[in-house]
Design a protein around this motif. Structure first.
Motif, PDB file in Angstrom:
ATOM      1  N   ASN A  30       0.799  -1.065  -0.061  1.00  0.00           N
ATOM      2  CA  ASN A  30      -0.160  -0.075  -0.226  1.00  0.00           C
ATOM      3  C   ASN A  30       0.780   1.220  -0.060  1.00  0.00           C
ATOM      4  OD1 ASN A  30      -2.392  -1.378  -0.096  1.00  0.00           O
ATOM      5  ND2 ASN A  30      -2.849  -1.650   2.203  1.00  0.00           N
ATOM      6  N   ALA A  31       1.825   1.363   0.814  1.00  0.00           N
ATOM      7  CA  ALA A  31       2.787   2.334   0.510  1.00  0.00           C
ATOM      8  C   ALA A  31       3.417   2.567  -0.378  1.00  0.00           C
ATOM      9  CB  ALA A  31       4.065   2.160   1.648  1.00  0.00           C
ATOM     10  N   ILE A  32       3.754   1.666  -1.312  1.00  0.00           N
ATOM     11  CA  ILE A  32       4.528   1.749  -2.614  1.00  0.00           C
ATOM     12  C   ILE A  32       3.372   2.217  -3.578  1.00  0.00           C
ATOM     13  CG2 ILE A  32       5.123   0.372  -4.680  1.00  0.00           C
ATOM     14  CD1 ILE A  32       6.482  -1.612  -2.550  1.00  0.00           C
ATOM     15  N   LYS A  33       2.183   1.927  -3.547  1.00  0.00           N
ATOM     16  CA  LYS A  33       1.116   2.273  -4.428  1.00  0.00           C
ATOM     17  C   LYS A  33       0.966   3.907  -4.149  1.00  0.00           C
ATOM     18  CE  LYS A  33      -1.884  -1.668  -4.965  1.00  0.00           C
ATOM     19  NZ  LYS A  33      -3.025  -2.524  -4.462  1.00  0.00           N
ATOM     20  N   LYS A  34       0.933   4.230  -2.771  1.00  0.00           N
ATOM     21  CA  LYS A  34       0.756   5.600  -2.492  1.00  0.00           C
ATOM     22  C   LYS A  34       1.936   6.293  -2.936  1.00  0.00           C
ATOM     23  CE  LYS A  34      -1.281   7.572   1.787  1.00  0.00           C
ATOM     24  NZ  LYS A  34      -1.401   7.511   3.027  1.00  0.00           N
ATOM     25  N   LEU A  35       3.044   5.857  -2.863  1.00  0.00           N
ATOM     26  CA  LEU A  35       4.016   6.669  -3.406  1.00  0.00           C
ATOM     27  C   LEU A  35       3.942   6.927  -4.927  1.00  0.00           C
ATOM     28  CD1 LEU A  35       7.572   6.812  -2.123  1.00  0.00           C
ATOM     29  CD2 LEU A  35       7.496   5.787  -4.610  1.00  0.00           C
ATOM     30  N   LYS A  36       3.558   5.867  -5.604  1.00  0.00           N
ATOM     31  CA  LYS A  36       3.519   5.857  -7.074  1.00  0.00           C
ATOM     32  C   LYS A  36       2.436   7.097  -7.513  1.00  0.00           C
ATOM     33  CE  LYS A  36       5.085   1.416  -8.268  1.00  0.00           C
ATOM     34  NZ  LYS A  36       4.656   0.128  -8.903  1.00  0.00           N
ATOM     35  N   GLU A  37       1.442   7.108  -6.722  1.00  0.00           N
ATOM     36  CA  GLU A  37       0.610   8.189  -6.999  1.00  0.00           C
ATOM     37  C   GLU A  37       0.908   9.514  -6.421  1.00  0.00           C
ATOM     38  OE1 GLU A  37      -2.810   6.100  -5.087  1.00  0.00           O
ATOM     39  OE2 GLU A  37      -2.930   4.538  -6.688  1.00  0.00           O
ATOM     40  N   SER A  38       1.566   9.743  -5.487  1.00  0.00           N
ATOM     41  CA  SER A  38       1.930  11.071  -4.788  1.00  0.00           C
ATOM     42  C   SER A  38       2.616  12.173  -5.908  1.00  0.00           C
ATOM     43  CB  SER A  38       2.708  10.786  -3.637  1.00  0.00           C
ATOM     44  OG  SER A  38       3.869  10.310  -3.800  1.00  0.00           O
ATOM     45  N   LYS A  40       5.801  15.029  -6.601  1.00  0.00           N
ATOM     46  CA  LYS A  40       7.078  14.652  -6.368  1.00  0.00           C
ATOM     47  C   LYS A  40       7.696  15.066  -5.104  1.00  0.00           C
ATOM     48  CE  LYS A  40      11.558  16.307  -8.354  1.00  0.00           C
ATOM     49  NZ  LYS A  40      11.953  15.110  -9.048  1.00  0.00           N
ATOM     50  N   LYS A  41       7.279  16.204  -4.445  1.00  0.00           N
ATOM     51  CA  LYS A  41       7.390  16.596  -3.017  1.00  0.00           C
ATOM     52  C   LYS A  41       7.100  15.518  -2.058  1.00  0.00           C
ATOM     53  CE  LYS A  41       6.659  20.388   0.036  1.00  0.00           C
ATOM     54  NZ  LYS A  41       5.683  21.474   0.213  1.00  0.00           N
ATOM     55  N   ASP A  42       5.994  15.124  -2.234  1.00  0.00           N
ATOM     56  CA  ASP A  42       5.650  14.140  -1.187  1.00  0.00           C
ATOM     57  C   ASP A  42       6.410  12.826  -1.563  1.00  0.00           C
ATOM     58  OD1 ASP A  42       3.668  15.755  -0.156  1.00  0.00           O
ATOM     59  OD2 ASP A  42       2.032  15.072  -1.460  1.00  0.00           O
ATOM     60  N   ALA A  43       6.552  12.366  -2.727  1.00  0.00           N
ATOM     61  CA  ALA A  43       7.031  11.085  -3.178  1.00  0.00           C
ATOM     62  C   ALA A  43       8.685  11.322  -2.568  1.00  0.00           C
ATOM     63  CB  ALA A  43       7.170  10.935  -4.532  1.00  0.00           C
ATOM     64  N   LYS A  44       9.176  12.261  -2.408  1.00  0.00           N
ATOM     65  CA  LYS A  44      10.607  12.429  -2.192  1.00  0.00           C
ATOM     66  C   LYS A  44      10.710  12.141  -0.699  1.00  0.00           C
ATOM     67  CE  LYS A  44      13.396  14.845  -5.221  1.00  0.00           C
ATOM     68  NZ  LYS A  44      14.718  14.241  -5.532  1.00  0.00           N
ATOM     69  N   LYS A  45       9.724  12.806   0.214  1.00  0.00           N
ATOM     70  CA  LYS A  45       9.533  12.696   1.553  1.00  0.00           C
ATOM     71  C   LYS A  45       9.300  11.121   1.926  1.00  0.00           C
ATOM     72  CE  LYS A  45       7.811  16.920   3.795  1.00  0.00           C
ATOM     73  NZ  LYS A  45       6.905  17.620   4.019  1.00  0.00           N
ATOM     74  N   MET A  46       8.521  10.503   1.057  1.00  0.00           N
ATOM     75  CA  MET A  46       8.144   9.086   1.405  1.00  0.00           C
ATOM     76  C   MET A  46       9.252   7.927   1.135  1.00  0.00           C
ATOM     77  SD  MET A  46       3.863   9.278   0.034  1.00  0.00           S
ATOM     78  CE  MET A  46       3.800   7.586   0.363  1.00  0.00           C
ATOM     79  N   LEU A  47       9.749   8.346   0.142  1.00  0.00           N
ATOM     80  CA  LEU A  47      10.767   7.225  -0.317  1.00  0.00           C
ATOM     81  C   LEU A  47      11.714   6.650   0.598  1.00  0.00           C
ATOM     82  CD1 LEU A  47      11.895   5.787  -2.909  1.00  0.00           C
ATOM     83  CD2 LEU A  47      13.623   7.664  -3.055  1.00  0.00           C
ATOM     84  N   PRO A  48      12.370   7.534   1.584  1.00  0.00           N
ATOM     85  CA  PRO A  48      13.104   6.824   2.606  1.00  0.00           C
ATOM     86  C   PRO A  48      12.370   5.683   3.465  1.00  0.00           C
ATOM     87  CG  PRO A  48      13.630   8.925   2.642  1.00  0.00           C
ATOM     88  CD  PRO A  48      12.581   8.768   1.654  1.00  0.00           C
ATOM     89  N   SER A  49      11.218   6.087   4.180  1.00  0.00           N
ATOM     90  CA  SER A  49      10.637   5.227   4.947  1.00  0.00           C
ATOM     91  C   SER A  49       9.924   4.082   4.180  1.00  0.00           C
ATOM     92  CB  SER A  49       9.138   5.861   5.348  1.00  0.00           C
ATOM     93  OG  SER A  49       8.212   6.418   4.512  1.00  0.00           O
ATOM     94  N   VAL A  50       9.727   4.117   2.847  1.00  0.00           N
ATOM     95  CA  VAL A  50       9.267   3.001   1.932  1.00  0.00           C
ATOM     96  C   VAL A  50      10.446   1.867   1.981  1.00  0.00           C
ATOM     97  CG1 VAL A  50       8.192   2.199  -0.146  1.00  0.00           C
ATOM     98  CG2 VAL A  50       7.299   4.149   0.933  1.00  0.00           C
ATOM     99  N   LEU A  51      11.481   2.596   1.577  1.00  0.00           N
ATOM    100  CA  LEU A  51      12.814   1.681   1.384  1.00  0.00           C
ATOM    101  C   LEU A  51      13.187   0.983   2.665  1.00  0.00           C
ATOM    102  CD1 LEU A  51      15.164   4.229  -0.754  1.00  0.00           C
ATOM    103  CD2 LEU A  51      13.539   2.444  -1.604  1.00  0.00           C
ATOM    104  N   SER A  52      12.906   1.794   3.853  1.00  0.00           N
ATOM    105  CA  SER A  52      13.196   1.048   5.103  1.00  0.00           C
ATOM    106  C   SER A  52      12.105   0.016   5.491  1.00  0.00           C
ATOM    107  CB  SER A  52      12.888   2.090   6.274  1.00  0.00           C
ATOM    108  OG  SER A  52      13.067   1.542   7.397  1.00  0.00           O
TER     109      SER A  52
END
Length: 82
Positions: A30-38, A40-52
């Motif tokens: 779900n986090a990956i889907k959310k990241l793909k739909e967000s 650029k600004k939000d995606a950059k913020k979310m990327l580290p947490s999703v990778l973790s």
């Protein structure tokens, strides 16, 4: 049905672990889907947490390390191309 105490306990433990793994895996998806739909600004913020999150799934043997690497690569490319 199991006849030994230890087998009954093992069944309980397996079910608990299966549900926990399923929840963690679904949360990551779900986090990956959310990241793909967000954006650029939000995606950059979310990327580290999703990778973790993906690293934790690999550590707990929920997904394979190569699958994690492929997903991380795809997400990084996606965020950089936004």
């Amino acid at each position: 049905m199991a006849n030994h105490k230890s087998a009954i306990k093992r069944i309980r433990q397996t079910e608990t672990a299966r549900l926990r793994n399923k929840l963690q895996h679904k949360t990551a998806r779900n986090a990956i889907k959310k990241l793909k739909e967000s954006s650029k600004k939000d995606a950059k913020k979310m990327l580290p947490s999703v990778l973790s999150m993906l690293d934790k799934l690999v550590k707990n043997n929920i997904i394979h390390k190569n699958k994690s690497a492929n997903l991380k690569s795809k997400m990084s490319k996606h965020v950089n191309n936004l």
